[in-house]
Motif scaffolding. Structure first.
Motif, PDB file in Angstrom:
ATOM      1  N   GLU A   1       0.815  -1.218   0.000  1.00  0.00           N
ATOM      2  CA  GLU A   1       0.000   0.000   0.000  1.00  0.00           C
ATOM      3  C   GLU A   1       0.847   1.267   0.000  1.00  0.00           C
ATOM      4  OE1 GLU A   1      -3.325   0.131  -0.244  1.00  0.00           O
ATOM      5  OE2 GLU A   1      -3.293  -2.055  -0.464  1.00  0.00           O
ATOM      6  N   ASP A   2       2.147   1.115   0.159  1.00  0.00           N
ATOM      7  CA  ASP A   2       3.041   2.275   0.226  1.00  0.00           C
ATOM      8  C   ASP A   2       3.529   2.622  -1.177  1.00  0.00           C
ATOM      9  OD1 ASP A   2       2.848   2.360   3.020  1.00  0.00           O
ATOM     10  OD2 ASP A   2       4.472   0.891   3.243  1.00  0.00           O
ATOM     11  N   LEU A   3       3.168   3.808  -1.638  1.00  0.00           N
ATOM     12  CA  LEU A   3       3.575   4.237  -2.969  1.00  0.00           C
ATOM     13  C   LEU A   3       5.064   4.551  -3.010  1.00  0.00           C
ATOM     14  CD1 LEU A   3       0.641   6.663  -3.938  1.00  0.00           C
ATOM     15  CD2 LEU A   3       0.962   4.281  -4.652  1.00  0.00           C
ATOM     16  N   HIS A   4       5.621   4.405  -4.196  1.00  0.00           N
ATOM     17  CA  HIS A   4       6.996   4.860  -4.430  1.00  0.00           C
ATOM     18  C   HIS A   4       7.026   6.373  -4.223  1.00  0.00           C
ATOM     19  CE1 HIS A   4      10.586   6.001  -6.749  1.00  0.00           C
ATOM     20  NE2 HIS A   4      11.009   4.755  -6.563  1.00  0.00           N
ATOM     21  N   ALA A   5       8.175   6.881  -3.823  1.00  0.00           N
ATOM     22  CA  ALA A   5       8.297   8.315  -3.544  1.00  0.00           C
ATOM     23  C   ALA A   5       7.894   9.169  -4.738  1.00  0.00           C
ATOM     24  CB  ALA A   5       9.726   8.638  -3.117  1.00  0.00           C
ATOM     25  N   LEU A   6       8.231   8.710  -5.959  1.00  0.00           N
ATOM     26  CA  LEU A   6       7.889   9.511  -7.134  1.00  0.00           C
ATOM     27  C   LEU A   6       6.400   9.414  -7.451  1.00  0.00           C
ATOM     28  CD1 LEU A   6       8.814  11.412  -9.288  1.00  0.00           C
ATOM     29  CD2 LEU A   6       9.519   9.464 -10.700  1.00  0.00           C
ATOM     30  N   GLN A   7       5.796   8.274  -7.203  1.00  0.00           N
ATOM     31  CA  GLN A   7       4.341   8.166  -7.372  1.00  0.00           C
ATOM     32  C   GLN A   7       3.633   9.147  -6.445  1.00  0.00           C
ATOM     33  OE1 GLN A   7       4.219   3.842  -6.666  1.00  0.00           O
ATOM     34  NE2 GLN A   7       3.168   3.640  -8.649  1.00  0.00           N
ATOM     35  N   GLN A   8       4.077   9.197  -5.207  1.00  0.00           N
ATOM     36  CA  GLN A   8       3.474  10.123  -4.243  1.00  0.00           C
ATOM     37  C   GLN A   8       3.725  11.570  -4.647  1.00  0.00           C
ATOM     38  OE1 GLN A   8       1.515   9.160  -1.462  1.00  0.00           O
ATOM     39  NE2 GLN A   8       1.010  11.335  -1.722  1.00  0.00           N
ATOM     40  N   ALA A   9       4.925  11.844  -5.170  1.00  0.00           N
ATOM     41  CA  ALA A   9       5.251  13.211  -5.592  1.00  0.00           C
ATOM     42  C   ALA A   9       4.366  13.642  -6.761  1.00  0.00           C
ATOM     43  CB  ALA A   9       6.719  13.299  -5.983  1.00  0.00           C
ATOM     44  N   PHE A  10       4.049  12.725  -7.680  1.00  0.00           N
ATOM     45  CA  PHE A  10       3.155  13.057  -8.790  1.00  0.00           C
ATOM     46  C   PHE A  10       1.769  13.447  -8.259  1.00  0.00           C
ATOM     47  CE2 PHE A  10       6.159  12.035 -11.903  1.00  0.00           C
ATOM     48  CZ  PHE A  10       5.631  12.201 -13.178  1.00  0.00           C
ATOM     49  N   ILE A  11       1.329  12.769  -7.225  1.00  0.00           N
ATOM     50  CA  ILE A  11       0.035  13.111  -6.630  1.00  0.00           C
ATOM     51  C   ILE A  11       0.125  14.459  -5.926  1.00  0.00           C
ATOM     52  CG2 ILE A  11      -1.662  12.445  -4.874  1.00  0.00           C
ATOM     53  CD1 ILE A  11      -0.931   9.524  -5.476  1.00  0.00           C
ATOM     54  N   ASP A  12       1.172  14.638  -5.133  1.00  0.00           N
ATOM     55  CA  ASP A  12       1.315  15.882  -4.365  1.00  0.00           C
ATOM     56  C   ASP A  12       1.451  17.101  -5.263  1.00  0.00           C
ATOM     57  OD1 ASP A  12       1.237  14.304  -2.106  1.00  0.00           O
ATOM     58  OD2 ASP A  12       3.425  14.266  -1.823  1.00  0.00           O
ATOM     59  N   GLN A  13       2.140  16.941  -6.390  1.00  0.00           N
ATOM     60  CA  GLN A  13       2.380  18.063  -7.297  1.00  0.00           C
ATOM     61  C   GLN A  13       1.331  18.157  -8.401  1.00  0.00           C
ATOM     62  OE1 GLN A  13       4.686  20.340  -6.667  1.00  0.00           O
ATOM     63  NE2 GLN A  13       5.212  19.135  -4.838  1.00  0.00           N
ATOM     64  N   ASP A  14       0.334  17.265  -8.383  1.00  0.00           N
ATOM     65  CA  ASP A  14      -0.712  17.264  -9.415  1.00  0.00           C
ATOM     66  C   ASP A  14      -0.073  17.222 -10.803  1.00  0.00           C
ATOM     67  OD1 ASP A  14      -3.321  17.259 -10.354  1.00  0.00           O
ATOM     68  OD2 ASP A  14      -3.450  19.453 -10.435  1.00  0.00           O
ATOM     69  N   ALA A  15       0.866  16.272 -10.977  1.00  0.00           N
ATOM     70  CA  ALA A  15       1.697  16.237 -12.184  1.00  0.00           C
ATOM     71  C   ALA A  15       1.109  15.381 -13.294  1.00  0.00           C
ATOM     72  CB  ALA A  15       3.086  15.744 -11.813  1.00  0.00           C
ATOM     73  N   PHE A  16      -0.183  15.340 -13.395  1.00  0.00           N
ATOM     74  CA  PHE A  16      -0.821  14.595 -14.488  1.00  0.00           C
ATOM     75  C   PHE A  16      -2.203  15.171 -14.730  1.00  0.00           C
ATOM     76  CE2 PHE A  16      -1.341  12.393 -10.464  1.00  0.00           C
ATOM     77  CZ  PHE A  16      -2.710  12.265 -10.343  1.00  0.00           C
ATOM     78  N   GLN A  17      -2.738  14.872 -15.907  1.00  0.00           N
ATOM     79  CA  GLN A  17      -4.085  15.325 -16.232  1.00  0.00           C
ATOM     80  C   GLN A  17      -4.902  14.151 -16.768  1.00  0.00           C
ATOM     81  OE1 GLN A  17      -4.359  19.219 -17.949  1.00  0.00           O
ATOM     82  NE2 GLN A  17      -6.313  18.800 -18.921  1.00  0.00           N
ATOM     83  N   CYS A  18      -4.679  13.774 -18.036  1.00  0.00           N
ATOM     84  CA  CYS A  18      -5.429  12.618 -18.560  1.00  0.00           C
ATOM     85  C   CYS A  18      -4.864  11.311 -18.037  1.00  0.00           C
ATOM     86  CB  CYS A  18      -5.450  12.624 -20.084  1.00  0.00           C
ATOM     87  SG  CYS A  18      -3.922  12.033 -20.869  1.00  0.00           S
ATOM     88  N   GLY A  19      -3.574  11.296 -17.693  1.00  0.00           N
ATOM     89  CA  GLY A  19      -2.962  10.124 -17.083  1.00  0.00           C
ATOM     90  C   GLY A  19      -2.380   9.103 -18.039  1.00  0.00           C
ATOM     91  N   PHE A  20      -2.585   9.270 -19.338  1.00  0.00           N
ATOM     92  CA  PHE A  20      -2.117   8.229 -20.273  1.00  0.00           C
ATOM     93  C   PHE A  20      -0.599   8.093 -20.255  1.00  0.00           C
ATOM     94  CE2 PHE A  20      -0.992   6.319 -24.325  1.00  0.00           C
ATOM     95  CZ  PHE A  20      -1.891   5.273 -24.404  1.00  0.00           C
TER      96      PHE A  20
END
Length: 210
Positions: free
Chosen positions: A139-158
C-alpha cells in the motif's frame, strides 16, 4: 471421315478502319495497367509457396518482472511491451506511438530506462524488468508516485506511467541537479496535456526526498 470444316462461303463483313483518340488511348492503358497491378497484389494464399504459410519463428524467454519469474514462448517479433500487456496482463505500460517517440511505454530493464515498444522480448532472457505495477511496496507508494500526486503532475494520465518510470530512471542515473537537467533527461517522454512543469517539480521533490 474428314473432320475439316467447310470454308465459309459468306464474305466477312467490312470493318471500318480502327481509330482512337489520344485521350481514349491514355485512359485505356491506365485502366489496363491498374488491372495488372491489382492482379499482382491479390494473390492466392499458396502463390508464395509453402514457406509463407509456415508458423513464424518463436523462442523461449525467461525473465523476472516485478520480482516474479516468468518463462514464456513468444513470436521472435514480439516486443517487450506486447509481452507485458498481452501475455502477462500488465497493462500499466501504455502503447502510445509504438515507435519509441512518446515514452508512454517506458520501463526499467536491469535498472536502465528502455522504450519497451522497441525492445524485443526474446533478447531479454535473464533480465530483470520493473514496470509501474512493481514500484509500490504494497500500500506504500513509491516516492515519485506520491510526488506526482502531491504536485498534481498529471491530467489525462495516459503518459503518467511512462513519465514516472522515466523519472525513477532519471533519479537513479543522477540527472537531477537542476530543473533544466531534469527536463533534458526527461525529454523523451511526451505529455499531450502539457504538465511538464509539474512533472519536473515532482521528479525534483522525489530526488531530494521532499
Amino acid at each position: 471421315m474428314s473432320t475439316e470444316l467447310p470454308e465459309s462461303t459468306v464474305s466477312p463483313p467490312t470493318r471500318a478502319p480502327f481509330t482512337t483518340s489520344r485521350r481514349t488511348f491514355i485512359a485505356t492503358t491506365t485502366l489496363a495497367g491498374g488491372a495488372v497491378v491489382a492482379g499482382g497484389l491479390f494473390v492466392g494464399p499458396n502463390a508464395l509457396g509453402d514457406e509463407s504459410a509456415a508458423e513464424p519463428p518463436s523462442g523461449r524467454v525467461s525473465l523476472t518482472v516485478n520480482g516474479v519469474r516468468h518463462t514464456v514462448m513468444v513470436d521472435n517479433r514480439t516486443s517487450l511491451l506486447d509481452l507485458l500487456r498481452e501475455h502477462l496482463d500488465l497493462t500499466g505500460s501504455k502503447k502510445g506511438c509504438n515507435a519509441g517517440a512518446c515514452g508512454a511505454c517506458t520501463v526499467l530493464v536491469d535498472g536502465q530506462r528502455v522504450n519497451s515498444c522497441l525492445t524485443l522480448a526474446v533478447r531479454l532472457d535473464g533480465a530483470e524488468v520493473t514496470t509501474i505495477e512493481g514500484l509500490a511496496d504494497g500500500e506504500d507508494l513509491h516516492a515519485l508516485q506520491q510526488a506526482f500526486i502531491d504536485q498534481d503532475a498529471f491530467q489525462c494520465g495516459f503518459c503518467t506511467s511512462g513519465q514516472i518510470m522515466s523519472g525513477v530512471g532519471c533519479i537513479k542515473e543522477g540527472h537531477t541537479g537542476s530543473a533544466e537537467e531534469i527536463r533534458e533527461w526527461m525529454s523523451g517522454n511526451i505529455c499531450r496535456c502539457g504538465c511538464y512543469t509539474k512533472i519536473v517539480r515532482a521528479v525534483d521533490h522525489a530526488a531530494r526526498g521532499k
